[in-house]
Design a protein around this motif. Structure first.
Motif, PDB file in Angstrom:
ATOM      1  N   GLY A  30       0.796  -1.224   0.000  1.00  0.00           N
ATOM      2  CA  GLY A  30       0.000   0.000   0.000  1.00  0.00           C
ATOM      3  C   GLY A  30       0.825   1.269   0.000  1.00  0.00           C
ATOM      4  O   GLY A  30       0.264   2.360   0.053  1.00  0.00           O
ATOM      5  N   SER A  31       2.161   1.149  -0.053  1.00  0.00           N
ATOM      6  CA  SER A  31       3.019   2.337  -0.058  1.00  0.00           C
ATOM      7  C   SER A  31       2.805   3.139  -1.333  1.00  0.00           C
ATOM      8  O   SER A  31       2.476   2.586  -2.381  1.00  0.00           O
ATOM      9  N   HIS A  32       3.053   4.430  -1.235  1.00  0.00           N
ATOM     10  CA  HIS A  32       2.975   5.314  -2.394  1.00  0.00           C
ATOM     11  C   HIS A  32       4.007   4.859  -3.423  1.00  0.00           C
ATOM     12  O   HIS A  32       5.062   4.332  -3.079  1.00  0.00           O
ATOM     13  N   VAL A  33       3.729   5.092  -4.685  1.00  0.00           N
ATOM     14  CA  VAL A  33       4.609   4.646  -5.770  1.00  0.00           C
ATOM     15  C   VAL A  33       6.025   5.209  -5.613  1.00  0.00           C
ATOM     16  O   VAL A  33       6.999   4.515  -5.892  1.00  0.00           O
ATOM     17  N   LEU A  34       6.169   6.436  -5.150  1.00  0.00           N
ATOM     18  CA  LEU A  34       7.504   7.008  -4.959  1.00  0.00           C
ATOM     19  C   LEU A  34       8.271   6.303  -3.843  1.00  0.00           C
ATOM     20  O   LEU A  34       9.490   6.145  -3.923  1.00  0.00           O
ATOM     21  N   ASP A  35       7.564   5.866  -2.806  1.00  0.00           N
ATOM     22  CA  ASP A  35       8.210   5.095  -1.739  1.00  0.00           C
ATOM     23  C   ASP A  35       8.689   3.746  -2.276  1.00  0.00           C
ATOM     24  O   ASP A  35       9.754   3.255  -1.903  1.00  0.00           O
ATOM     25  N   ARG A  36       7.916   3.148  -3.156  1.00  0.00           N
ATOM     26  CA  ARG A  36       8.300   1.868  -3.747  1.00  0.00           C
ATOM     27  C   ARG A  36       9.494   2.041  -4.682  1.00  0.00           C
ATOM     28  O   ARG A  36      10.413   1.230  -4.704  1.00  0.00           O
ATOM     29  N   ILE A  37       9.490   3.124  -5.465  1.00  0.00           N
ATOM     30  CA  ILE A  37      10.631   3.406  -6.347  1.00  0.00           C
ATOM     31  C   ILE A  37      11.884   3.633  -5.497  1.00  0.00           C
ATOM     32  O   ILE A  37      12.962   3.118  -5.805  1.00  0.00           O
ATOM     33  N   HIS A  38      11.745   4.393  -4.409  1.00  0.00           N
ATOM     34  CA  HIS A  38      12.881   4.617  -3.510  1.00  0.00           C
ATOM     35  C   HIS A  38      13.384   3.291  -2.947  1.00  0.00           C
ATOM     36  O   HIS A  38      14.601   3.073  -2.847  1.00  0.00           O
ATOM     37  N   ALA A  39      12.492   2.398  -2.599  1.00  0.00           N
ATOM     38  CA  ALA A  39      12.895   1.087  -2.079  1.00  0.00           C
ATOM     39  C   ALA A  39      13.707   0.314  -3.125  1.00  0.00           C
ATOM     40  O   ALA A  39      14.654  -0.402  -2.783  1.00  0.00           O
ATOM     41  N   GLY A  40      13.355   0.457  -4.378  1.00  0.00           N
ATOM     42  CA  GLY A  40      14.133  -0.175  -5.447  1.00  0.00           C
ATOM     43  C   GLY A  40      15.529   0.403  -5.547  1.00  0.00           C
ATOM     44  O   GLY A  40      16.507  -0.331  -5.699  1.00  0.00           O
ATOM     45  N   ILE A  41      15.632   1.710  -5.451  1.00  0.00           N
ATOM     46  CA  ILE A  41      16.937   2.366  -5.503  1.00  0.00           C
ATOM     47  C   ILE A  41      17.788   1.959  -4.312  1.00  0.00           C
ATOM     48  O   ILE A  41      18.973   1.654  -4.445  1.00  0.00           O
ATOM     49  N   VAL A  42      17.178   1.888  -3.136  1.00  0.00           N
ATOM     50  CA  VAL A  42      17.901   1.458  -1.938  1.00  0.00           C
ATOM     51  C   VAL A  42      18.392   0.017  -2.107  1.00  0.00           C
ATOM     52  O   VAL A  42      19.519  -0.311  -1.730  1.00  0.00           O
ATOM     53  N   ALA A  43      17.562  -0.827  -2.707  1.00  0.00           N
ATOM     54  CA  ALA A  43      17.971  -2.222  -2.913  1.00  0.00           C
ATOM     55  C   ALA A  43      19.217  -2.298  -3.791  1.00  0.00           C
ATOM     56  O   ALA A  43      20.079  -3.142  -3.582  1.00  0.00           O
ATOM     57  N   TYR A  44      19.324  -1.404  -4.753  1.00  0.00           N
ATOM     58  CA  TYR A  44      20.479  -1.449  -5.651  1.00  0.00           C
ATOM     59  C   TYR A  44      21.663  -0.637  -5.129  1.00  0.00           C
ATOM     60  O   TYR A  44      22.792  -1.097  -5.129  1.00  0.00           O
ATOM     61  N   GLU A  45      21.416   0.591  -4.690  1.00  0.00           N
ATOM     62  CA  GLU A  45      22.493   1.506  -4.308  1.00  0.00           C
ATOM     63  C   GLU A  45      22.873   1.424  -2.831  1.00  0.00           C
ATOM     64  O   GLU A  45      23.944   1.862  -2.442  1.00  0.00           O
ATOM     65  N   GLY A  46      21.955   0.919  -2.008  1.00  0.00           N
ATOM     66  CA  GLY A  46      22.151   0.960  -0.563  1.00  0.00           C
ATOM     67  C   GLY A  46      21.401   2.155   0.005  1.00  0.00           C
ATOM     68  O   GLY A  46      20.963   3.038  -0.727  1.00  0.00           O
ATOM     69  N   ASN A  47      21.262   2.189   1.310  1.00  0.00           N
ATOM     70  CA  ASN A  47      20.523   3.259   1.963  1.00  0.00           C
ATOM     71  C   ASN A  47      21.472   4.422   2.223  1.00  0.00           C
ATOM     72  O   ASN A  47      22.201   4.424   3.204  1.00  0.00           O
TER      73      ASN A  47
END
Length: 178
Positions: A30-47
């Motif tokens: 149920g997260s906003h699409v931008l939160d999900r996109i950010h989660a993808g970036i974190v998965a690849y780049e790190g937090n």
């Protein structure tokens, strides 16, 4: 990042798989699409506290831009609601003006097929080519333009399900096929 990854889903990191896995599973349901996109970036780049968003073109990027202006016009476009990116229709007149301004050349939209043929590329290759291996990765969005079936014994096609996505021509010499 999103534009480039689909083209270069290189092993062993498989950035598309990592990025999409983060989008699909890195944020609560149920997260906003931008939160999900950010989660993808974190998965690849790190937090990270800050991400580099400055695009620096490579020599290959610059060469490809010049080549599309001088000899390989590629009318790629995005329509409304096709992707998460803004609409970007292809306008040949604008493209031609831009090429003239950037490189001082006028695009030749039909040069490749006029010079090399290509209306029946397999037949042309069968008649005039030899000792070429066509290698493809099946995750390549341009894969439909690749040669995926052997044309002859000296024109084999090989592909990998998760391999390097860009199709290439490898010219071989002194090889005989039985």
């Amino acid at each position: 990042m999103f534009v480039i990854f689909h083209e270069y889903n290189d092993p062993p990191s498989y950035p598309v798989t990592t990025l999409c896995g983060g989008i699909d599973h890195g944020a609560p349901k149920g997260s906003h699409v931008l939160d999900r996109i950010h989660a993808g970036i974190v998965a690849y780049e790190g937090n990270l506290s800050c991400y580099n968003t400055i695009y620096t073109p490579s020599e290959s990027d610059m060469g490809w831009a010049w080549q599309t202006c001088s000899e390989m016009v590629t009318p790629i476009r995005r329509d409304e609601n096709d992707t998460m990116f803004f609409s970007e229709p292809f306008n040949l007149d604008e493209f031609m003006k831009d090429c003239k301004k950037k490189y001082g050349v006028s695009p030749r939209p039909h040069w490749i097929t006029t010079y090399y043929g290509g209306h029946d590329i397999k037949l042309i290759l069968y008649k005039f080519a030899s000792n070429i291996i066509f290698s493809n990765g099946l995750r390549d969005p341009y894969g439909s333009g690749g040669i995926l079936q052997d044309i002859s014994h000296s024109l084999p096609a090989v592909y990998t399900r998760n391999g390097m996505p860009l199709f290439t021509l490898h010219v071989l010499s002194d090889i005989s096929y039985k």
